[in-house]
Write a protein that holds these residues in place. Structure first.
Motif, PDB file in Angstrom:
ATOM      1  N   ASN A  26     -59.864-118.287 -15.888  1.00 56.27           N
ATOM      2  CA  ASN A  26     -60.311-117.797 -14.587  1.00 56.27           C
ATOM      3  C   ASN A  26     -59.373-118.290 -13.489  1.00 56.27           C
ATOM      4  OD1 ASN A  26     -62.674-116.405 -15.403  1.00 56.27           O
ATOM      5  ND2 ASN A  26     -63.743-118.359 -15.621  1.00 56.27           N
ATOM      6  N   LEU A  27     -59.392-117.583 -12.352  1.00 55.66           N
ATOM      7  CA  LEU A  27     -58.642-118.045 -11.195  1.00 55.66           C
ATOM      8  C   LEU A  27     -59.217-119.363 -10.690  1.00 55.66           C
ATOM      9  CD1 LEU A  27     -58.196-114.808  -9.038  1.00 55.66           C
ATOM     10  CD2 LEU A  27     -56.439-115.997 -10.329  1.00 55.66           C
ATOM     11  N   GLN A  90     -72.528-124.861 -11.516  1.00 57.18           N
ATOM     12  CA  GLN A  90     -73.134-124.071 -12.593  1.00 57.18           C
ATOM     13  C   GLN A  90     -72.814-122.592 -12.462  1.00 57.18           C
ATOM     14  OE1 GLN A  90     -74.577-125.681 -15.146  1.00 57.18           O
ATOM     15  NE2 GLN A  90     -73.974-127.511 -13.989  1.00 57.18           N
ATOM     16  N   PHE A  91     -72.459-122.131 -11.249  1.00 52.59           N
ATOM     17  CA  PHE A  91     -72.096-120.731 -11.047  1.00 52.59           C
ATOM     18  C   PHE A  91     -70.640-120.453 -11.401  1.00 52.59           C
ATOM     19  CE2 PHE A  91     -75.397-120.622  -7.359  1.00 52.59           C
ATOM     20  CZ  PHE A  91     -76.418-120.501  -8.283  1.00 52.59           C
ATOM     21  N   GLY A  92     -69.836-121.502 -11.562  1.00 53.36           N
ATOM     22  CA  GLY A  92     -68.402-121.352 -11.781  1.00 53.36           C
ATOM     23  C   GLY A  92     -68.074-120.583 -13.055  1.00 53.36           C
ATOM     24  N   GLY A  93     -67.010-119.799 -13.005  1.00 56.40           N
ATOM     25  CA  GLY A  93     -66.547-119.054 -14.170  1.00 56.40           C
ATOM     26  C   GLY A  93     -67.333-117.795 -14.455  1.00 56.40           C
ATOM     27  N   ALA A  94     -68.193-117.375 -13.518  1.00 53.22           N
ATOM     28  CA  ALA A  94     -69.032-116.200 -13.752  1.00 53.22           C
ATOM     29  C   ALA A  94     -68.209-114.925 -13.786  1.00 53.22           C
ATOM     30  CB  ALA A  94     -70.098-116.102 -12.656  1.00 53.22           C
ATOM     31  N   ASP A  95     -68.545-114.035 -14.729  1.00 56.02           N
ATOM     32  CA  ASP A  95     -67.960-112.699 -14.713  1.00 56.02           C
ATOM     33  C   ASP A  95     -68.823-111.812 -13.825  1.00 56.02           C
ATOM     34  OD1 ASP A  95     -70.222-112.143 -16.197  1.00 56.02           O
ATOM     35  OD2 ASP A  95     -69.158-111.417 -17.972  1.00 56.02           O
ATOM     36  N   THR A  96     -68.582-110.504 -13.836  1.00 56.25           N
ATOM     37  CA  THR A  96     -69.319-109.624 -12.926  1.00 56.25           C
ATOM     38  C   THR A  96     -70.814-109.567 -13.252  1.00 56.25           C
ATOM     39  OG1 THR A  96     -68.704-107.740 -14.331  1.00 56.25           O
ATOM     40  CG2 THR A  96     -67.322-108.177 -12.410  1.00 56.25           C
ATOM     41  N   LEU A  97     -71.166-109.704 -14.535  1.00 55.33           N
ATOM     42  CA  LEU A  97     -72.579-109.665 -14.910  1.00 55.33           C
ATOM     43  C   LEU A  97     -73.318-110.890 -14.390  1.00 55.33           C
ATOM     44  CD1 LEU A  97     -74.854-108.226 -16.466  1.00 55.33           C
ATOM     45  CD2 LEU A  97     -74.190-109.576 -18.472  1.00 55.33           C
ATOM     46  N   ALA A  98     -72.758-112.073 -14.627  1.00 56.73           N
ATOM     47  CA  ALA A  98     -73.395-113.299 -14.153  1.00 56.73           C
ATOM     48  C   ALA A  98     -73.408-113.367 -12.624  1.00 56.73           C
ATOM     49  CB  ALA A  98     -72.687-114.520 -14.735  1.00 56.73           C
ATOM     50  N   LEU A 117     -75.475-103.786   0.988  1.00 52.41           N
ATOM     51  CA  LEU A 117     -74.164-103.166   1.144  1.00 52.41           C
ATOM     52  C   LEU A 117     -73.070-104.007   0.491  1.00 52.41           C
ATOM     53  CD1 LEU A 117     -74.400-102.057   4.890  1.00 52.41           C
ATOM     54  CD2 LEU A 117     -74.481-100.560   2.890  1.00 52.41           C
ATOM     55  N   PHE A 118     -72.147-103.333  -0.150  1.00 52.34           N
ATOM     56  CA  PHE A 118     -70.952-103.948  -0.728  1.00 52.34           C
ATOM     57  C   PHE A 118     -69.736-103.155  -0.279  1.00 52.34           C
ATOM     58  CE2 PHE A 118     -74.143-105.331  -3.740  1.00 52.34           C
ATOM     59  CZ  PHE A 118     -73.687-106.539  -4.271  1.00 52.34           C
ATOM     60  N   GLY A 119     -68.563-103.795  -0.271  1.00 44.30           N
ATOM     61  CA  GLY A 119     -67.325-103.047  -0.230  1.00 44.30           C
ATOM     62  C   GLY A 119     -67.144-102.338  -1.565  1.00 44.30           C
ATOM     63  N   ARG A 120     -66.332-101.306  -1.615  1.00 37.68           N
ATOM     64  CA  ARG A 120     -66.206-100.497  -2.847  1.00 37.68           C
ATOM     65  C   ARG A 120     -65.706-101.323  -4.016  1.00 37.68           C
ATOM     66  NH1 ARG A 120     -61.221 -96.395  -3.064  1.00 37.68           N
ATOM     67  NH2 ARG A 120     -61.460 -96.897  -5.266  1.00 37.68           N
ATOM     68  N   GLN A 121     -64.880-102.357  -3.729  1.00 41.72           N
ATOM     69  CA  GLN A 121     -64.340-103.223  -4.777  1.00 41.72           C
ATOM     70  C   GLN A 121     -63.684-104.420  -4.094  1.00 41.72           C
ATOM     71  OE1 GLN A 121     -61.636 -99.921  -5.684  1.00 41.72           O
ATOM     72  NE2 GLN A 121     -60.002-101.430  -5.926  1.00 41.72           N
ATOM     73  N   SER A 122     -63.356-105.432  -4.880  1.00 40.63           N
ATOM     74  CA  SER A 122     -62.589-106.557  -4.339  1.00 40.63           C
ATOM     75  C   SER A 122     -61.121-106.341  -4.681  1.00 40.63           C
ATOM     76  CB  SER A 122     -63.084-107.887  -4.918  1.00 40.63           C
ATOM     77  OG  SER A 122     -62.886-107.929  -6.315  1.00 40.63           O
ATOM     78  N   VAL A 123     -60.242-106.810  -3.814  1.00 40.49           N
ATOM     79  CA  VAL A 123     -58.824-106.545  -4.019  1.00 40.49           C
ATOM     80  C   VAL A 123     -58.195-107.501  -5.025  1.00 40.49           C
ATOM     81  CG1 VAL A 123     -58.497-105.517  -1.733  1.00 40.49           C
ATOM     82  CG2 VAL A 123     -58.178-107.990  -2.041  1.00 40.49           C
ATOM     83  N   ASP A 124     -58.939-108.526  -5.471  1.00 39.24           N
ATOM     84  CA  ASP A 124     -58.368-109.422  -6.472  1.00 39.24           C
ATOM     85  C   ASP A 124     -58.699-108.978  -7.896  1.00 39.24           C
ATOM     86  OD1 ASP A 124     -61.041-110.041  -6.240  1.00 39.24           O
ATOM     87  OD2 ASP A 124     -60.764-112.215  -6.144  1.00 39.24           O
ATOM     88  N   ALA A 125     -59.928-108.508  -8.124  1.00 37.34           N
ATOM     89  CA  ALA A 125     -60.315-108.101  -9.480  1.00 37.34           C
ATOM     90  C   ALA A 125     -60.368-106.588  -9.660  1.00 37.34           C
ATOM     91  CB  ALA A 125     -61.676-108.700  -9.828  1.00 37.34           C
ATOM     92  N   ASP A 126     -60.690-105.848  -8.603  1.00 37.53           N
ATOM     93  CA  ASP A 126     -60.674-104.373  -8.640  1.00 37.53           C
ATOM     94  C   ASP A 126     -61.624-103.780  -9.679  1.00 37.53           C
ATOM     95  OD1 ASP A 126     -58.893-103.854  -6.566  1.00 37.53           O
ATOM     96  OD2 ASP A 126     -57.148-104.036  -7.843  1.00 37.53           O
ATOM     97  N   THR A 127     -62.763-104.409  -9.932  1.00 41.55           N
ATOM     98  CA  THR A 127     -63.650-103.884 -10.978  1.00 41.55           C
ATOM     99  C   THR A 127     -64.657-102.866 -10.460  1.00 41.55           C
ATOM    100  OG1 THR A 127     -65.327-105.617 -10.707  1.00 41.55           O
ATOM    101  CG2 THR A 127     -63.488-106.077 -12.213  1.00 41.55           C
TER     102      THR A 127
END
Length: 264
Positions: A26-27, A90-98, A117-127
């Motif tokens: 992870n980053l 305990q939240f560290g290393g979470a993927d999009t599901l977690a 509301l969310f932005g359409r995507q994040s510019v670091d992961a783009d998922t």
């Protein structure tokens, strides 16, 4: 009636020189300079315009280390009312599901939220995955890639989805989760007064105990995504040629070089 709006925002790295945890792949976000994800500013602007029309409150939520507080203050300076930082080892290393699970539990804790509301995507992961995942955990409609949003009442809205080869108009009832595109609006700049006021507002810090989350569904333990390997692309130096002479001579030489490489 007024609207209770939650905007989920993310801090993304500013630098390209990022470190990768050799074990988790992870980053490493702590200590790295960050900024608000650009698409999230469009989500905040959308919330502010809805508040101007219907009244209510806007609550920001972000998940990350303590230094993410600065990004939340940027959102408060734009005009949002409240902010919650979900921060725990305990939240560290979470993927999009977690991540989606923890965000949804926080939204449930806020109670009676009309719109997320969310932005359409994040510019670091783009998922583009977290918004839809949150909508599933909340069991409410999701409308993604929204370029226009019209509110007919504080309970009914119409959205235009801008897709690759088409536009789609959808009418929906609240509560709902919406992800917005940059075409939605032009985010406002914080005023000096709002910047000053943002530092007078408390940011609530919630951890896994505050939310009473299932420990098996957070962090690395709750992340089914497995990253097998991560590597940085090799940097390749390109050959350069300095064009000498007058401007006209340099232009003529440039045209010769471009034609020689079939670029003209």
């Amino acid at each position: 009636m007024s609207l209770k709006i939650v905007v989920c925002i993310k801090q993304v790295p500013v630098s390209n020189n990022l470190k990768i945890n050799p074990v988790t792949k992870n980053l490493v976000r702590s200590g790295e300079a960050g900024m608000m994800n650009p698409y999230d500013k469009n989500a905040i602007e959308t919330a502010l315009r809805l508040k101007d029309k219907w009244g209510g409150e806007i609550i920001l939520i972000s998940m990350g280390p303590p230094d993410f507080e600065m990004t939340l203050r940027q959102g408060l300076a734009m005009g949002c009312d409240d902010a919650v930082l979900l921060s725990s080892r305990q939240f560290g290393g979470a993927d999009t599901l977690a991540t989606g699970y923890v965000l949804s539990q926080a939204i449930k804790e806020l109670k009676d939220v009309d719109l997320v509301l969310f932005g359409r995507q994040s510019v670091d992961a783009d998922t583009s995955q977290v918004g839809p995942i949150v909508s599933e955990f909340l069991d409410c409609p999701q409308i993604t890639f929204v370029s226009e949003l019209h509110s007919h009442s504080n309970q009914s809205m119409t959205a235009t989805r801008l897709l690759e080869n088409m536009q789609q108009k959808i009418e929906f009832q609240l509560p709902a989760v919406v992800t917005v595109r940059s075409e939605m609006n032009e985010p406002r700049y914080p005023t000096p007064r709002n910047i000053q006021q943002s530092y007078k507002k408390d940011i609530r810090i919630w951890d896994e105990i505050s939310l009473s989350v299932d420990p098996d569904r957070i962090g690395l333990k709750g992340s089914p995504t497995v990253v097998r390997s991560v590597w940085a692309p090799e940097k390749e130096a390109k050959a350069t040629k300095v064009l000498k002479g007058t401007a006209d001579e340099a232009v003529r030489e440039l045209l010769i070089q471009l034609r020689a490489t079939n670029l003209l």
